[in-house]
Design an enzyme around this catalytic site. Structure first.
Site, PDB file in Angstrom:
ATOM      1  N   THR A   1       6.146  18.635  -8.459  1.00 57.04           N
ATOM      2  CA  THR A   1       6.894  19.680  -9.151  1.00 57.04           C
ATOM      3  C   THR A   1       8.384  19.381  -9.172  1.00 57.04           C
ATOM      4  O   THR A   1       9.075  19.718 -10.135  1.00 57.04           O
ATOM      5  CB  THR A   1       6.647  21.047  -8.478  1.00 57.04           C
TER       6      THR A   1
ATOM      7  N   SER B   1       0.645  15.931  -7.098  1.00 57.97           N
ATOM      8  CA  SER B   1       0.146  15.541  -5.770  1.00 57.97           C
ATOM      9  C   SER B   1      -1.308  15.937  -5.550  1.00 57.97           C
ATOM     10  O   SER B   1      -1.957  15.420  -4.636  1.00 57.97           O
ATOM     11  CB  SER B   1       1.028  16.130  -4.658  1.00 57.97           C
TER      12      SER B   1
ATOM     13  N   THR C   1       4.079  19.505  -3.706  1.00 61.07           N
ATOM     14  CA  THR C   1       3.854  20.355  -2.531  1.00 61.07           C
ATOM     15  C   THR C   1       2.378  20.604  -2.212  1.00 61.07           C
ATOM     16  O   THR C   1       2.046  20.992  -1.096  1.00 61.07           O
ATOM     17  CB  THR C   1       4.542  21.724  -2.721  1.00 61.07           C
ATOM     18  N   ASP C   2       1.478  20.377  -3.181  1.00 59.37           N
ATOM     19  CA  ASP C   2       0.071  20.702  -2.942  1.00 59.37           C
ATOM     20  C   ASP C   2      -0.526  19.918  -1.776  1.00 59.37           C
ATOM     21  O   ASP C   2      -1.344  20.451  -1.021  1.00 59.37           O
ATOM     22  CB  ASP C   2      -0.761  20.456  -4.204  1.00 59.37           C
TER      23      ASP C   2
END
Length: 348
Positions: free
Chosen positions: A31, A77, A110-111
Site C-alpha cells: 500500500t 503483500s 501491511t497484510d
C-alpha cells in the site's frame, strides 16, 4: 578564485555526505507504493510506485541519511510467497555484507508485514538494524501515512539506540519488535499492535525513544541458517471452530509433502476431543503439530487438557498461528524432535 571556492564547496558536500549514515531501502511494494483513482478511494493498486518514486515522495529523507535503494519486487503483500522471502533474504544478506551500508529499511505491504519481519528476525545474520515499514493509505490518499512512516523508519534504523534489538517494525509513530507485532484492524492507521508486550518505543518526527528491549533471541543469536535457494517445509494452519468437519481434516493428511501443522485452537490452544483420530494419524505420519490459539493474545499453556503428552504436540507459547508456522518451518529444517522444537518456541 571561483574554481578554488567551487572546490571548497565540493569538499564540504562530500564531507557532510560521508558524515551521514547510509541506509539501503529494499522496496517490495504494498500500500505504501499504492495508487488510487482519487484521494478518498478505498480501492487502489498496491505496488504501483517504484522505489525511486517512493523515496522522492519523502521530503527531508536525504538530510538524515545517504539513501541507496533496490527494487526487490513490487507487489501486494498478500501475494508474497516463501520464494519471495528467499529473494528478499538474499538482498538483505547483500546489504548486510556491504561495508558502506549502516542499516536496512524494507518497505512492505501491511497484510503480511508481520510474517516477513519475524522470518527475517530468525534468519538474518547481521547486527545491522533492519526495519520494516508500510502504510495503511495509498500514496495518493488524502493524509497518506506512508511518507512519514518511511521517514521515521529511516530515523529508527540509523539511531544508535536501535542496535541489538532484532528486526523492527515502524508504523504510526510506534516501534515494535518483529516477534510480537501484529495487524489488528483492517483499515485503521493504528492497526499495528503488540498485544502481549506493547511497543518497544516511539518515533515522533524522527525523534526516537525506546522503553524496552525484546527478550527473545534473534538474528545472529538464532541457530536458523538458510541459503538463497532453501525450500521451506510444507506447514499448514488449521483454524478451529464449532463443528469442524473431520473429513476435511482427514483429507489434509493425504498430502505427502506435509511436514507440520499449526492448529489455531480455541481458548488456551484447545482442540476438540472428536479430532482424536486426526491427531493420532498425523503424528503416526511423522507430522509435527503445534498448538496455537485463535484468541490473538496470551500464552498457550503446555499440556493443556493433557493434549501435548497424550498426542506428542508442541505448545506454541504466545506466538500467533502465522508466526508459529514460520518458527516450525525453520525448526523442521534442523530436527523433527518435538522436545527440541518445544524449546525453540520458548527461546525464539
Amino acid at each position: 578564485m571561483k574554481r578554488f571556492f567551487f572546490s571548497i564547496l565540493v569538499f564540504l558536500f562530500i564531507a557532510v555526505s560521508d558524515a551521514k549514515p547510509t541506509v539501503e531501502i529494499l522496496a517490495t511494494g504494498g500500500t505504501i507504493a499504492g495508487v488510487a483513482a482519487s484521494q478518498t478511494s478505498t480501492t487502489y493498486v498496491a505496488g504501483s510506485l517504484s522505489a525511486q518514486q517512493l523515496i522522492n515522495s519523502v521530503n527531508g529523507l536525504e538530510s538524515i541519511a545517504n539513501i541507496k535503494y533496490t527494487q526487490v519486487y513490487n507487489k501486494d503483500s498478500g501475494n508474497i510467497t516463501t520464494s519471495d522471502w528467499m529473494k528478499l533474504y538474499a538482498e538483505v544478506n547483500k546489504a548486510a555484507q556491504d561495508q558502506s551500508i549502516d542499516a536496512i529499511v524494507i518497505t512492505h505491504g501491511t497484510d503480511t508485514l508481520e510474517e516477513t519481519a519475524y522470518f527475517l528476525n530468525l534468519v538474518a545474520k547481521t547486527e545491522k538494524p533492519i526495519v520494516l515499514v508500510g502504510s495503511m493509505r495509498a500514496s495518493t490518499s488524502m493524509s497518506a501515512d506512508g511518507p512519514l512512516n518511511l521517514y521515521n523508519a529511516v530515523a529508527v534504523a540509523i539511531s544508535p539506540q536501535t542496535h541489538n534489538r532484532g528486526v523492527l517494525v515502524v508504523m504510526n509513530e510506534k516501534i515494535f519488535g518483529a516477534r510480537n507485532v501484529t495487524k489488528t484492524h483492517t483499515t485503521n492507521v493504528d492497526t499495528f499492535q503488540s498485544p502481549n508486550s506493547g511497543p518497544l518505543g516511539d518515533v515522533v518526527m524522527g525523534d526516537v525513544s525506546y522503553y524496552s528491549t525484546p527478550n527473545r533471541a534473534s538474528t545472529t543469536d538464532t541457530p536458523f541458517k538458510i541459503s538463497n535457494d532453501t525450500a521451506l517445509p510444507n506447514v499448514a494452519i488449521i483454524y478451529e471452530y464449532v463443528g469442524v468437519d473431520t473429513k476435511i481434516l482427514a483429507s489434509i493428511l493425504k498430502d505427502k509433502t506435509l511436514k507440520g501443522i499449526v492448529i489455531a485452537g480455541v481458548g488456551d490452544g484447545n482442540i476438540p476431543s472428536y479430532e482424536h483420530d486426526f491427531l493420532v494419524k498425523a503424528r503416526k505420519a511423522g507430522i509435527v503439530v503445534v498448538r496455537s490459539s485463535r484468541t490473538g493474545s496470551g500464552i498457550v499453556s503446555y499440556d493443556y487438557n493433557n493434549l501435548d503428552t497424550t498426542y506428542g504436540l508442541i505448545a506454541g507459547d504466545n506466538l500467533r498461528p502465522e508466526k508459529a508456522r514460520i518458527l516450525l518451518m525453520l525448526s523442521l529444517l534442523q530436527t523433527n524432535d518435538i522436545k527440541q522444537i518445544q524449546q525453540n518456541f520458548y527461546k525464539y
